[in-house]
Write a protein that holds these residues in place. Sequence first.
Motif, short mmCIF file in Angstrom:
data_model
loop_
_atom_site.label_atom_id
_atom_site.label_comp_id
_atom_site.label_asym_id
_atom_site.label_seq_id
_atom_site.Cartn_x
_atom_site.Cartn_y
_atom_site.Cartn_z
N ALA A 65 0.88 -1.18 0.00
CA ALA A 65 0.00 0.00 0.00
C ALA A 65 0.91 1.22 0.00
O ALA A 65 0.89 2.05 0.92
N GLY A 66 1.77 1.28 -1.01
CA GLY A 66 2.74 2.37 -1.10
C GLY A 66 2.46 3.25 -2.30
O GLY A 66 1.52 4.05 -2.29
N LEU A 401 4.57 0.80 2.67
CA LEU A 401 3.94 2.12 2.62
C LEU A 401 4.86 3.06 1.84
O LEU A 401 5.94 2.67 1.43
N SER A 430 -0.49 6.15 1.38
CA SER A 430 -0.86 4.84 0.86
C SER A 430 -1.78 5.00 -0.34
O SER A 430 -2.81 5.65 -0.25
#
Length: 456
Positions: A65-66, A401, A430
């Motif tokens: 979730a970066g 992240l 994110s």
Amino acid sequence: MNDQSNDLAPLLDAALRAQRQFRSRWDAVTPNPSMVLPEGTMRTVLDELAERLKENYPFFHPRYAGQMLKPPHPIAVAAYLTAMQINPNNHALDGGPATAKMELEAVRAIAAMFGYTDHLGHLTSSGTIANLEALWVARCIHPDRAVAFSRNAHYTHRRMCDLLQLRSVETDLTDPEALEQLLRQGTVGTLVVTIGTTGTGSVEPLHRIVPLARKYGVRLHADCAYGGFFTLLAQGPSPAVAPEPFLALRECDSIVIDPHKHGLQPYGCGCVLFRDPAVGAYYKHDSPYTYFTSAELHLGEISLECSRAGASAAALWATLRALPLLPDEGFGPILRRCREAALALHDEFVRSPRWEPFIEPDLDIVTYFPRPSEFTASRVSQLSERLFAGTMNSPDEPLYLALFSVDSAAIAARFPGFVQDQPVTRILRSVLMKPEHHSFVPQLFAILDKSLDSVQ
Ligand SMILES: *Cc1c(COP(=O)(O)O)cnc(C)c1O
């Protein structure tokens, strides 16, 4: 085989079969010995490749979730491979007759999504090149006037203005009075409005900018490289994004969208659209290899680039056939899940006394930071950096992240008590661009919240 599995293997079999059938229409060709490699050699090299590729983050997984990264849809992979074995070139009609038609169809579907009734457009190798092309046409129309954009515009706009030798000015697009004051001077020829900034996914107030641009005869270019597909969520009776800026896209002179971001495509797929097909005249050239027919411009004649992968067009065309650009079918539900995931994660940060959301998400990008008792820019930055590294290196609950730098003043303006002991604060970001993020949000937040204990 479970029909719900999205399994790629049978699709790849079909891609290989299609290639065999294609070749079988001609007499067999024996590969020249100079081209022939022992299977063992190729396998060894491919094993080495697989090993080298392990040095990647798991972009496919909701734990990633970066940044804006995810694999293409299996239908796009299979379609790309099917066409790529032929390797058509969409520069010219005879380089890729079938995929050139697919490109026109796919681009027409995207233009229709934006509400363009007429258009000229094509795919490009990226959003940057698509923006370059839109700015190049802008310069043809206003050669002596500047290009204005906000400080949140993609960093490549300034670079492309340099390349085109166009003056660029930074302006605050959220302040109508300041904008009118700038436009009144008559020095600006084109405004770039970003629908979904790369940093925070923020949507600039296009609907309030359109009347000003019209009043002062200024060209409008919408950079929707990231946010364009969210237009689908602005349509229908229950919009899941603020609809006004998206509904104003049809008023823009040019639009850029990146199918290789939210369009489920592999890299190498951007798109530029012009509202007035007459801008095709600016592309006129006299290469001995192609010719200009005013009745129907072929793709090579309306592109700054020459060779482009026909396979890209095939992949996008196939994806749009299988997943139409509709609010309640195909793309709409996919984007809706991403949007809901972002709102759900944002909500966790609102509710928790240990966290703060930086700004409310307009799309599916969430920005946030921990709120320590020592509420300073340096302490928030330190904790963000530790969370970023700590979650990434966690052996059993990894999370990937992104770090994001913001002006400390922007945080202070929103959060009383925040001490600006340094000008820039590092926070977390994110991009929840996979629908699988939706059900993962509670777990994502639980891991983050637990990590905060260990980095304090
Ligand atoms: C990603 C992005 C670009 C650049 O597109 P590329 O395909 O990476 O070249 C331009 N503008 C915005 C708003 C973007 O998000």
